[in-house]
Design a protein around this motif. Structure first.
Motif: not given
Length: 105
Positions: A13-16, A76-88
């Motif tokens: 899974l990918v969680h942003m 494309d990465t197996p397993g869980p992935v966290i993606v961080g992004v700064h927002v304003d």
């Protein structure tokens, strides 16, 4: 707890995470309606390092040019992935200037 579970179950899974320095999704609406926000202001934290502490792949989007390659790597990465992004969200109040009390312009 969810990160530990995702790692243990080898969930793909990918969680942003949108990083805005608070735990308050509707602050702008609260300010319009009540004159104040009611969420929690957070200190500086790094969700990528937090994810990595659980054995999760952590990635960060730092510029607009990073969006496509970082998300491609995440999916494309197996397993869980966290993606961080700064927002304003400082201009979000402008979204509501065109909406009246009924939610219609």
């Amino acid at each position: 707890m969810e990160l530990e579970t995702a790692v243990r179950l080898k969930s793909n899974l990918v969680h942003m995470i949108w990083i805005d320095g608070s735990y308050d999704m509707v602050r702008v609406q609260e300010i319009i309606k009540y004159g104040r926000g009611s969420g929690v202001d957070l200190g500086p934290y790094d969700p990528v390092l937090y994810a990595q502490a659980f054995g999760v792949t952590g990635l960060m989007i730092r510029t607009a040019d990073d969006i496509v390659p970082v998300l491609k790597k995440a999916f494309d990465t197996p397993g869980p992935v966290i993606v961080g992004v700064h927002v304003d969200y400082s201009d979000n109040h402008k979204l509501f200037e065109m909406v009246d009390e009924t939610g219609i312009h």
